[in-house]
Design a protein around this motif. Structure first.
Motif, mmCIF file in Angstrom:
data_model
loop_
_atom_site.group_PDB
_atom_site.id
_atom_site.type_symbol
_atom_site.label_atom_id
_atom_site.label_comp_id
_atom_site.label_asym_id
_atom_site.label_seq_id
_atom_site.Cartn_x
_atom_site.Cartn_y
_atom_site.Cartn_z
ATOM 1 N N SER A 124 42.676 37.417 35.393
ATOM 2 C CA SER A 124 43.605 36.365 35.804
ATOM 3 C C SER A 124 44.649 36.905 36.772
ATOM 4 N N GLY A 125 44.249 37.841 37.596
ATOM 5 C CA GLY A 125 45.225 38.486 38.472
ATOM 6 C C GLY A 125 45.570 37.665 39.690
ATOM 7 N N LYS A 126 46.632 38.082 40.344
ATOM 8 C CA LYS A 126 46.926 37.537 41.663
ATOM 9 C C LYS A 126 47.815 38.503 42.437
ATOM 10 N N ALA A 127 47.782 38.374 43.740
ATOM 11 C CA ALA A 127 48.620 39.183 44.636
ATOM 12 C C ALA A 127 48.471 40.690 44.422
ATOM 13 N N GLY A 128 47.274 41.079 43.997
ATOM 14 C CA GLY A 128 47.000 42.506 43.908
ATOM 15 C C GLY A 128 47.535 43.174 42.654
ATOM 16 N N LYS A 129 48.173 42.406 41.788
ATOM 17 C CA LYS A 129 48.789 42.974 40.592
ATOM 18 C C LYS A 129 47.720 43.571 39.663
ATOM 19 N N GLY A 130 47.937 44.823 39.266
ATOM 20 C CA GLY A 130 47.050 45.456 38.294
ATOM 21 C C GLY A 130 45.730 45.957 38.838
ATOM 22 N N ILE A 131 45.526 45.880 40.148
ATOM 23 C CA ILE A 131 44.247 46.319 40.715
ATOM 24 C C ILE A 131 44.175 47.848 40.807
ATOM 25 N N MET A 132 42.988 48.378 40.454
ATOM 26 C CA MET A 132 42.765 49.828 40.551
ATOM 27 C C MET A 132 41.465 50.101 41.291
ATOM 28 N N LEU A 133 41.440 51.243 41.938
ATOM 29 C CA LEU A 133 40.224 51.676 42.631
ATOM 30 C C LEU A 133 39.760 52.971 41.982
ATOM 31 N N LEU A 134 38.517 52.987 41.550
ATOM 32 C CA LEU A 134 37.962 54.184 40.910
ATOM 33 C C LEU A 134 36.894 54.792 41.815
ATOM 34 N N GLN A 135 37.071 56.073 42.144
ATOM 35 C CA GLN A 135 36.106 56.741 43.031
ATOM 36 C C GLN A 135 35.569 58.010 42.369
ATOM 37 N N TYR A 136 34.423 58.398 42.824
ATOM 38 C CA TYR A 136 33.827 59.639 42.308
ATOM 39 C C TYR A 136 33.545 60.553 43.491
ATOM 40 N N ASP A 137 34.159 61.742 43.456
ATOM 41 C CA ASP A 137 33.959 62.675 44.556
ATOM 42 C C ASP A 137 33.300 63.949 44.019
ATOM 43 N N ARG A 138 31.996 64.043 44.225
ATOM 44 C CA ARG A 138 31.178 65.157 43.754
ATOM 45 C C ARG A 138 31.757 66.534 44.117
ATOM 46 N N GLU A 139 32.373 66.602 45.287
ATOM 47 C CA GLU A 139 32.860 67.892 45.817
ATOM 48 C C GLU A 139 34.096 68.400 45.081
ATOM 49 N N ASP A 140 34.790 67.460 44.440
ATOM 50 C CA ASP A 140 36.080 67.790 43.844
ATOM 51 C C ASP A 140 35.914 68.373 42.442
ATOM 52 N N LEU A 141 36.773 69.318 42.090
ATOM 53 C CA LEU A 141 36.739 69.872 40.732
ATOM 54 C C LEU A 141 37.077 68.807 39.693
ATOM 55 N N LYS A 142 37.978 67.910 40.112
ATOM 56 C CA LYS A 142 38.291 66.764 39.262
ATOM 57 C C LYS A 142 37.744 65.521 39.957
ATOM 58 N N PRO A 143 36.465 65.221 39.744
ATOM 59 C CA PRO A 143 35.800 64.229 40.584
ATOM 60 C C PRO A 143 36.210 62.764 40.367
ATOM 61 N N TYR A 144 36.766 62.451 39.185
ATOM 62 C CA TYR A 144 37.169 61.054 38.974
ATOM 63 C C TYR A 144 38.547 60.824 39.579
ATOM 64 N N ARG A 145 38.628 59.849 40.435
ATOM 65 C CA ARG A 145 39.893 59.592 41.107
ATOM 66 C C ARG A 145 40.241 58.105 40.929
#
Ligand SMILES: Nc1ncnc2c1ncn2[C@@H]1O[C@H](COP(=O)(O)OP(=O)(O)O)[C@@H](O)[C@H]1O
Ligand SMILES: [Mg+2]
Length: 377
Positions: free
Chosen positions: A166-187
């Protein structure tokens, strides 16, 4: 249909909820504009609260704007024939007394009410998946429930958007990425309101899930395949399409606007640093003239398909909606969401037309008479 009935203008009411301090809620500048255009087109129009709207009375107390004194005044007015729902917040619309009043309007023998409810992000996707043409436009979307559903999706798409239902105006939005090259790959990038993004990195799925749960709390979320949007000068942009019904009751595109994301922002909302742009200019910078023409016409035809399918899913009369559509590097069009209470379009040519259409459609509804629709949610 007699000529006379076609000529008579319905009384139109803008529906909202009462407010202890400010009389009624909602965007007053928007309400003023609607009332002003209504007057110009010769429609009696006023603002009414769900509390004041007594459907069995002959007259109701509504608000009219007095230009000279620059204020809204409560006065006795005739019962409306067409009601345009502009209750501004989901919490207000969920109140039992408000829901009951909306249901009473929907069930009423002669009064028309359009756009009865806010949309829910999950339900929208559910509706659009039911039709082959619209299914092709929606990113893969699931409910966010367990890490077990999240991680395989991340594996498949590389990036995911997590959004409140029930969001609006971008409130509470998250972006989850996975970077294989990184030691901490979850971003995990968490969009902060009025502040910079917060980035959380980890190598452990359990910690990632813990952090996501800390952010979402009890709020229901959807998780969606991340689309690589095209960009202009290093910033992503997407398109806002305003779709409305005409005086003949058919869906049409009133306007298309572009929203350019703020620097390093994960959404394109203006309050998040985004800006309003010309869609053709944005598309031209990426695709060239021929493809731009093609995309503009595809955007419009796709938006109409989507509007029809949403109306079918909703099971109620809708008169307008706005849509957020994205375009990826291959020129593919993607649906992100639709809003049953569109925000004002700042582009002047879209704005004027959008206000006129509200009345043209109201007139159409009035001329139609009423087929009772079954109550459904
Ligand atoms: N799956 C996605 N892939 C890429 N960008 C997205 C995705 N979902 C949302 N966005 C970006 O975030 C913006 C806001 O998403 P939206 O679903 O419209 O949420 P809100 O209700 O907060 O406006 C979109 O206009 C788009 O720019
Ligand atoms: Mg949006």
């Amino acid at each position: 249909m007699s000529q006379l009935a076609g000529e008579a203008k319905p009384v139109v009411a803008i529906l909202t909820v009462e407010d202890d301090l400010t009389q009624f809620r909602g965007n007053r500048a928007n309400f003023r504009d609607i009332v002003k255009i209504g007057k110009e087109l010769d429609f009696p129009v006023y603002v009414v609260t769900t509390k004041d709207l007594k459907l069995t009375a002959k007259k109701v107390q509504g608000y009219l704007y007095h230009t000279e004194e620059k204020q809204w005044k409560r006065q006795w007015l005739p019962l409306p024939q067409v009601i345009y729902n502009r209750i501004p917040r989901r919490e207000d619309e969920r109140r039992p007394s408000v829901r009951r009043k909306i249901d009473d309007c929907l069930r009423h023998g002669s009064i028309h009410l359009f756009n009865p409810f806010f949309f829910n992000k999950w339900t929208l996707f559910d509706w659009l998946k039911k039709n082959r043409a619209t299914r092709a436009l929606v990113p893969n979307t699931k409910r966010l429930r367990t890490p077990g559903s999240l991680l395989p999706m991340l594996e498949e798409y590389g990036s995911l958007y997590l959004k409140p239902e029930s969001g609006k105006a971008g409130k509470g939005i998250m972006l989850l990425q996975y970077d294989r090259e990184d030691l901490k790959p979850y971003r995990l990038t968490i969009q902060g309101v009025k502040r910079r993004n917060v980035v959380y990195k980890t190598g452990k799925p359990q910690l990632l899930w813990k952090r996501i749960k800390a952010e979402t709390g009890k709020t229901r979320y959807i998780v969606q395949e991340g689309i690589e949007l095209v960009s202009y000068k290093g910033r992503h942009f997407d398109l806002r399409v305003l779709v409305q019904k005409t005086g003949k009751g058919v869906w049409t595109v009133t306007g298309v606007g572009a929203r350019l994301a703020g620097f390093r922002r994960i959404t394109t909302h203006v309050p998040q640093g985004g800006s309003v742009e010309d869609p053709e200019k944005m598309l031209l910078s990426v695709f060239g003239q021929e493809m731009t023409n093609y995309l503009m016409s595809r955007l419009k035809s796709n938006a109409l398909l989507i509007a029809k399918q949403i109306e079918k899913g909703a099971g109620h009369t809708l008169g307008e909606m706005s849509m957020d559509l994205g375009i990826d590097h291959e020129g593919k069009i993607w649906f992100f969401e639709a809003n049953a209470k569109p925000m004002k379009f700042d582009e002047p040519h879209i704005r004027k037309k959008s206000l006129e259409r509200i009345f043209q459609f109201s007139h159409y509804l009035y001329r139609q008479g009423k087929d009772l629709e079954p109550l459904k949610r």
